[in-house]
Design a protein around this motif. Structure first.
Motif, PDB file in Angstrom:
ATOM      1  N   THR A  16       0.795  -1.223   0.000  1.00  0.00           N
ATOM      2  CA  THR A  16       0.000   0.000   0.000  1.00  0.00           C
ATOM      3  C   THR A  16       0.834   1.283   0.000  1.00  0.00           C
ATOM      4  N   GLU A  55      -4.206   2.231  -5.429  1.00  0.00           N
ATOM      5  CA  GLU A  55      -5.460   1.496  -5.576  1.00  0.00           C
ATOM      6  C   GLU A  55      -5.612   0.439  -4.491  1.00  0.00           C
ATOM      7  N   ALA A  56      -4.499  -0.120  -4.022  1.00  0.00           N
ATOM      8  CA  ALA A  56      -4.564  -1.057  -2.893  1.00  0.00           C
ATOM      9  C   ALA A  56      -5.038  -0.336  -1.637  1.00  0.00           C
ATOM     10  N   GLN A  77      -6.823   2.389  -1.672  1.00  0.00           N
ATOM     11  CA  GLN A  77      -8.196   2.786  -1.957  1.00  0.00           C
ATOM     12  C   GLN A  77      -9.185   1.681  -1.578  1.00  0.00           C
ATOM     13  N   ARG A  78      -8.822   0.428  -1.892  1.00  0.00           N
ATOM     14  CA  ARG A  78      -9.706  -0.687  -1.524  1.00  0.00           C
ATOM     15  C   ARG A  78      -9.834  -0.803  -0.015  1.00  0.00           C
ATOM     16  N   ARG A  79      -8.751  -0.604   0.696  1.00  0.00           N
ATOM     17  CA  ARG A  79      -8.825  -0.667   2.159  1.00  0.00           C
ATOM     18  C   ARG A  79      -9.619   0.503   2.736  1.00  0.00           C
ATOM     19  N   ILE A 117     -13.331   1.638  -1.137  1.00  0.00           N
ATOM     20  CA  ILE A 117     -13.704   1.791  -2.544  1.00  0.00           C
ATOM     21  C   ILE A 117     -13.024   0.688  -3.339  1.00  0.00           C
ATOM     22  N   ASP A 118     -13.811  -0.216  -3.874  1.00  0.00           N
ATOM     23  CA  ASP A 118     -13.256  -1.355  -4.592  1.00  0.00           C
ATOM     24  C   ASP A 118     -12.639  -0.928  -5.906  1.00  0.00           C
ATOM     25  N   ARG A 119     -13.382  -0.142  -6.692  1.00  0.00           N
ATOM     26  CA  ARG A 119     -12.807   0.389  -7.923  1.00  0.00           C
ATOM     27  C   ARG A 119     -13.664   1.533  -8.456  1.00  0.00           C
ATOM     28  N   GLU A 151     -17.596   1.635  -7.244  1.00  0.00           N
ATOM     29  CA  GLU A 151     -17.995   0.399  -6.584  1.00  0.00           C
ATOM     30  C   GLU A 151     -17.367   0.373  -5.197  1.00  0.00           C
ATOM     31  N   THR A 181     -16.606  -1.426  -1.452  1.00  0.00           N
ATOM     32  CA  THR A 181     -16.378  -2.789  -1.001  1.00  0.00           C
ATOM     33  C   THR A 181     -17.589  -3.282  -0.208  1.00  0.00           C
ATOM     34  N   SER A 209     -17.292  -2.408   3.669  1.00  0.00           N
ATOM     35  CA  SER A 209     -17.623  -1.035   4.067  1.00  0.00           C
ATOM     36  C   SER A 209     -19.081  -0.717   3.812  1.00  0.00           C
TER      37      SER A 209
END
Length: 388
Positions: free
Chosen positions: A216, A315-316, A318-320, A323-325, A333, A335, A338
């Motif tokens: 990250t 982006e890693a 961001q997912r945490r 926000i998945d993508r 999208e 997660t 969340s």
């Protein structure tokens, strides 16, 4: 011939906007600053405070206020066209990051686990309206955004509306990291440079946990330009952020965010060359080291870090952050983890959000939060928990 004074429009009249205004009003290098907000009394009060505090220390700033309501995009465009600012600093948000910190501890912790991503519509909506107004104004200022730029900018980029750069987040821990590295290497801090690539999630959590997952972030330490990263034990570099170099968070910590904003705004306004850190540069996700010069902000990555790698680590993060993508059409999208916390806690059910629908989501999310706060017995007079 006297050079024209650079012009700055600050949009939003909250705490961060005020801190930036007050510091610029006392600068030796003058800037013509206009503070724009919806509440006339608040704008007038902050403008007068800036003027009077500056006079107290021998400055005579050029500071005024305007009514700016981002709900009225056409009127905002007309104001921008009339003022012709060189730089716009956006500090507007529908719900500030610190608000959930005023909840009772148990209610706060439930929402805190969702991280920051699900609150995106509260920051995206005003930024979308502002950037739409900038486009309609016919003026092309540099736009610097304070409201969750790590995610707001890549969403707006899909519509060609991304601000030029953000502030804070990745930048806020860099001064402490320079000090820690200087102490470990036994050199003056003025000789130490840090290039830190990281998303809001990482910059927020390293000061609370002293650790970050290797996928990250990327970090380089230099001394007088020479790479000394291998000599500082990057695996433990964040630990002092939780102890010997821990600083105040929450509202008191806004001083650091204001300083990060000024590290970007001052060189842009005065045409200086500078190195800094900023999120959302060029519509990219997350945060980066940058070079500022000739009124522009550009990436300044370590030689060992390619653009693809820098985006991947952000982006890693961001997912945490929940926000998945972000799809190419601007649809976000979130997660499941969340989104599930928001659904269970607030009754707010949102796994995907189109850019065109962000205002509707913000309206619903704000109403759901107010209901949750009322059920939780929120004390509106309490100081917020140190969440930032």
């Amino acid at each position: 011939m006297t050079e024209p004074m650079p012009r700055l429009l600050i949009v939003g009249a909250g705490d961060l906007a005020g801190q930036v205004l007050y510091q610029l009003a006392r600068d030796l290098r003058p800037v013509a600053v206009t503070l724009g907000g919806r509440r006339d009394a608040e704008v007038r009060g902050k403008v007068n405070l800036a003027r009077l505090a500056a006079l107290q220390v021998g400055r005579q700033p050029v500071v005024d206020g305007r009514r700016v309501d981002l709900d009225d995009v056409d009127a905002t465009a007309e104001t921008i066209a009339a003022l012709r600012p060189d730089v716009i600093f956006n500090a507007a948000s529908l719900q500030s990051w610190w608000v959930i910190g005023t909840l009772p501890p148990a209610a706060f912790q439930r929402l805190y686990r969702a991280n920051f991503g699900p609150w995106l519509p509260m920051h995206l909506t005003p930024a979308l309206r502002l950037m739409t107004a900038v486009r309609r104004s016919g003026v092309r200022p540099v736009v610097v955004n304070a409201a969750y730029p790590d995610a707001v900018h890549p969403v707006l980029h899909t519509a060609g509306l991304a601000p030029d750069a953000g502030i804070g987040n990745v930048a806020n821990n860099v001064p402490a990291l320079r000090l820690i590295a200087a102490e470990r290497l036994g050199v003056p801090v003025r000789d130490v440079g840090v290039r830190f690539v990281a998303h809001h999630y990482v910059s927020h959590h390293v000061s609370r946990t002293g650790d970050a997952e290797p996928d990250t972030f990327r970090l380089q330490v230099t001394v007088k330009g020479a790479d000394r990263t291998a000599d500082v034990d990057v695996g433990t570099l964040f630990l002092p952020l939780t102890s010997s170099h821990r600083r105040l968070g929450g509202m008191a910590g806004q001083l650091m965010t204001a300083a990060s904003a000024l590290s970007v705004l001052r060189p842009l306004l005065h045409g200086d060359a500078a190195q800094a850190h900023a999120p959302g540069v060029g519509g990219l996700p997350g945060g980066y080291p940058v070079r500022i010069g000739h009124g522009a902000v550009a990436l300044d990555l370590p030689a060992s870090v390619g653009l693809g790698d820098a985006v991947a680590v952000n982006e890693a993060g961001q997912r945490r952050d929940g926000i998945d993508r972000i799809r190419p059409d601007g649809t976000v999208e979130f997660t499941e983890e969340s989104a599930g916390i928001m659904r269970e806690s607030l009754g707010y059910d949102c796994r995907t959000m189109r850019l065109a629908d962000c205002a509707d989501h913000a309206l619903e999310l704000g109403a759901r939060y107010q209901e949750y706060a009322a059920r939780s017995g929120q004390d509106r007079t309490a100081a917020p928990t140190a969440v930032g």
